[in-house]
Scaffold this motif. Structure first.
Motif, PDB file in Angstrom:
ATOM      1  N   GLN A   2      25.381  -7.618 -58.659  1.00 55.89           N
ATOM      2  CA  GLN A   2      25.076  -6.245 -59.077  1.00 55.89           C
ATOM      3  C   GLN A   2      24.917  -5.386 -57.837  1.00 55.89           C
ATOM      4  O   GLN A   2      24.353  -5.830 -56.830  1.00 55.89           O
ATOM      5  N   LEU A   3      25.431  -4.173 -57.917  1.00 53.14           N
ATOM      6  CA  LEU A   3      25.379  -3.235 -56.804  1.00 53.14           C
ATOM      7  C   LEU A   3      24.681  -1.961 -57.248  1.00 53.14           C
ATOM      8  O   LEU A   3      24.994  -1.423 -58.325  1.00 53.14           O
ATOM      9  N   GLN A   4      23.767  -1.462 -56.426  1.00 52.01           N
ATOM     10  CA  GLN A   4      23.028  -0.241 -56.726  1.00 52.01           C
ATOM     11  C   GLN A   4      23.147   0.701 -55.545  1.00 52.01           C
ATOM     12  O   GLN A   4      22.531   0.482 -54.507  1.00 52.01           O
ATOM     13  N   SER A  20      22.971   3.923 -49.231  1.00 52.84           N
ATOM     14  CA  SER A  20      22.600   2.515 -49.283  1.00 52.84           C
ATOM     15  C   SER A  20      23.229   1.867 -50.508  1.00 52.84           C
ATOM     16  O   SER A  20      23.386   2.520 -51.544  1.00 52.84           O
ATOM     17  N   CYS A  21      23.547   0.598 -50.371  1.00 54.07           N
ATOM     18  CA  CYS A  21      24.063  -0.181 -51.493  1.00 54.07           C
ATOM     19  C   CYS A  21      23.289  -1.497 -51.517  1.00 54.07           C
ATOM     20  O   CYS A  21      23.510  -2.362 -50.659  1.00 54.07           O
ATOM     21  N   ALA A  22      22.380  -1.608 -52.456  1.00 52.70           N
ATOM     22  CA  ALA A  22      21.574  -2.811 -52.600  1.00 52.70           C
ATOM     23  C   ALA A  22      22.323  -3.821 -53.451  1.00 52.70           C
ATOM     24  O   ALA A  22      22.813  -3.482 -54.537  1.00 52.70           O
ATOM     25  N   VAL A  23      22.387  -5.038 -52.970  1.00 47.92           N
ATOM     26  CA  VAL A  23      23.167  -6.084 -53.628  1.00 47.92           C
ATOM     27  C   VAL A  23      22.230  -7.147 -54.172  1.00 47.92           C
ATOM     28  O   VAL A  23      21.290  -7.567 -53.491  1.00 47.92           O
ATOM     29  N   SER A  24      22.476  -7.586 -55.374  1.00 46.72           N
ATOM     30  CA  SER A  24      21.695  -8.667 -55.963  1.00 46.72           C
ATOM     31  C   SER A  24      22.631  -9.619 -56.706  1.00 46.72           C
ATOM     32  O   SER A  24      23.800  -9.311 -56.930  1.00 46.72           O
ATOM     33  N   GLY A  25      22.090 -10.765 -57.055  1.00 51.00           N
ATOM     34  CA  GLY A  25      22.904 -11.756 -57.734  1.00 51.00           C
ATOM     35  C   GLY A  25      23.431 -12.796 -56.761  1.00 51.00           C
ATOM     36  O   GLY A  25      22.744 -13.175 -55.813  1.00 51.00           O
ATOM     37  N   TYR A  26      24.664 -13.237 -56.971  1.00 48.61           N
ATOM     38  CA  TYR A  26      25.264 -14.274 -56.131  1.00 48.61           C
ATOM     39  C   TYR A  26      25.766 -13.666 -54.816  1.00 48.61           C
ATOM     40  O   TYR A  26      26.965 -13.627 -54.545  1.00 48.61           O
ATOM     41  N   VAL A  27      24.816 -13.237 -54.000  1.00 52.15           N
ATOM     42  CA  VAL A  27      25.143 -12.542 -52.751  1.00 52.15           C
ATOM     43  C   VAL A  27      25.954 -13.425 -51.815  1.00 52.15           C
ATOM     44  O   VAL A  27      26.844 -12.948 -51.108  1.00 52.15           O
ATOM     45  N   SER A  28      25.674 -14.706 -51.813  1.00 50.64           N
ATOM     46  CA  SER A  28      26.329 -15.618 -50.876  1.00 50.64           C
ATOM     47  C   SER A  28      27.823 -15.773 -51.152  1.00 50.64           C
ATOM     48  O   SER A  28      28.564 -16.258 -50.298  1.00 50.64           O
ATOM     49  N   THR A  29      28.278 -15.329 -52.306  1.00 49.45           N
ATOM     50  CA  THR A  29      29.695 -15.444 -52.648  1.00 49.45           C
ATOM     51  C   THR A  29      30.517 -14.249 -52.177  1.00 49.45           C
ATOM     52  O   THR A  29      31.735 -14.250 -52.296  1.00 49.45           O
ATOM     53  N   ILE A  30      29.840 -13.238 -51.647  1.00 52.82           N
ATOM     54  CA  ILE A  30      30.527 -12.003 -51.245  1.00 52.82           C
ATOM     55  C   ILE A  30      31.186 -12.173 -49.884  1.00 52.82           C
ATOM     56  O   ILE A  30      30.552 -12.642 -48.939  1.00 52.82           O
ATOM     57  N   ASN A  31      32.437 -11.755 -49.781  1.00 58.01           N
ATOM     58  CA  ASN A  31      33.192 -11.856 -48.530  1.00 58.01           C
ATOM     59  C   ASN A  31      33.287 -10.511 -47.805  1.00 58.01           C
ATOM     60  O   ASN A  31      33.246 -10.465 -46.574  1.00 58.01           O
ATOM     61  N   ARG A 100      35.584 -11.987 -57.800  1.00 54.67           N
ATOM     62  CA  ARG A 100      36.215 -10.822 -58.378  1.00 54.67           C
ATOM     63  C   ARG A 100      35.669  -9.597 -57.659  1.00 54.67           C
ATOM     64  O   ARG A 100      34.847  -9.708 -56.764  1.00 54.67           O
ATOM     65  N   LEU A 101      36.161  -8.443 -58.066  1.00 57.33           N
ATOM     66  CA  LEU A 101      35.740  -7.193 -57.437  1.00 57.33           C
ATOM     67  C   LEU A 101      34.623  -6.572 -58.268  1.00 57.33           C
ATOM     68  O   LEU A 101      34.767  -6.419 -59.480  1.00 57.33           O
ATOM     69  N   TYR A 102      33.532  -6.208 -57.597  1.00 53.99           N
ATOM     70  CA  TYR A 102      32.407  -5.578 -58.261  1.00 53.99           C
ATOM     71  C   TYR A 102      32.231  -4.164 -57.733  1.00 53.99           C
ATOM     72  O   TYR A 102      32.443  -3.898 -56.547  1.00 53.99           O
ATOM     73  N   TRP A 103      31.791  -3.258 -58.621  1.00 49.37           N
ATOM     74  CA  TRP A 103      31.548  -1.862 -58.242  1.00 49.37           C
ATOM     75  C   TRP A 103      30.118  -1.462 -58.592  1.00 49.37           C
ATOM     76  O   TRP A 103      29.585  -1.868 -59.629  1.00 49.37           O
ATOM     77  N   GLY A 104      29.544  -0.616 -57.722  1.00 47.09           N
ATOM     78  CA  GLY A 104      28.286   0.015 -58.049  1.00 47.09           C
ATOM     79  C   GLY A 104      28.526   1.243 -58.909  1.00 47.09           C
ATOM     80  O   GLY A 104      29.673   1.609 -59.192  1.00 47.09           O
ATOM     81  N   GLN A 105      27.455   1.940 -59.273  1.00 44.04           N
ATOM     82  CA  GLN A 105      27.553   3.035 -60.239  1.00 44.04           C
ATOM     83  C   GLN A 105      27.893   4.374 -59.611  1.00 44.04           C
ATOM     84  O   GLN A 105      28.229   5.297 -60.337  1.00 44.04           O
ATOM     85  N   GLY A 106      27.859   4.493 -58.304  1.00 43.27           N
ATOM     86  CA  GLY A 106      28.210   5.749 -57.650  1.00 43.27           C
ATOM     87  C   GLY A 106      27.010   6.629 -57.385  1.00 43.27           C
ATOM     88  O   GLY A 106      26.046   6.649 -58.154  1.00 43.27           O
ATOM     89  N   THR A 107      27.086   7.373 -56.281  1.00 45.33           N
ATOM     90  CA  THR A 107      26.061   8.342 -55.931  1.00 45.33           C
ATOM     91  C   THR A 107      26.763   9.605 -55.449  1.00 45.33           C
ATOM     92  O   THR A 107      27.717   9.538 -54.677  1.00 45.33           O
ATOM     93  N   LEU A 108      26.304  10.753 -55.917  1.00 47.09           N
ATOM     94  CA  LEU A 108      26.983  12.011 -55.653  1.00 47.09           C
ATOM     95  C   LEU A 108      26.548  12.606 -54.320  1.00 47.09           C
ATOM     96  O   LEU A 108      25.351  12.739 -54.049  1.00 47.09           O
TER      97      LEU A 108
END
Length: 113
Positions: A2-4, A20-31, A100-108
């Motif tokens: 999850q990305l925030q 800022s982009c806070a990452v949670s979940g299976y962080v160790s799998t991110i390349n 897979r590719l994950y996206w956060g919700q966006g910030t204006l």
């Protein structure tokens, strides 16, 4: 994963913001982690990316003004944006490449006087 994303807002031309982009979940799998933006009526545009070995890559439109970085202890990726221009106005998104590719919700971000 999850990305925030956060940190957007209104800034005057020439000003700075740090996203800022806070990452949670299976962080160790991110390349790779990246930042993109989408202005009204335009396609989503690549801005910057950072790999697990801290290799970075930037779009020519932002190189020298934007800096991507990461804090592994905080599971957070940042985008420092300097010398902002009105044409930088957009919704900014972070993404993560894992299985897979994950996206956060966006910030204006709005750059205006």
């Amino acid at each position: 994963v999850q990305l925030q994303a956060s940190g957007g807002g209104l800034v005057q031309p020439g000003g700075s913001l740090r996203l800022s982009c806070a990452v949670s979940g299976y962080v160790s799998t991110i390349n790779v982690m990246g930042w993109y933006r989408q202005a009204p009526g335009k396609q989503r545009e690549f801005l910057a990316q950072i790999t697990n070995d801290d290799s970075t890559n930037y779009a020519s439109s932002v190189e020298g003004r934007f800096t991507i970085s990461r804090d592994n202890a905080k599971n957070t990726v940042y985008l420092q944006m300097n010398s902002l221009k009105p044409e930088d106005t957009a919704v900014y998104y972070c993404n993560a490449v894992s299985v897979r590719l994950y996206w956060g919700q966006g910030t204006l971000v709005t750059v205006s006087s």
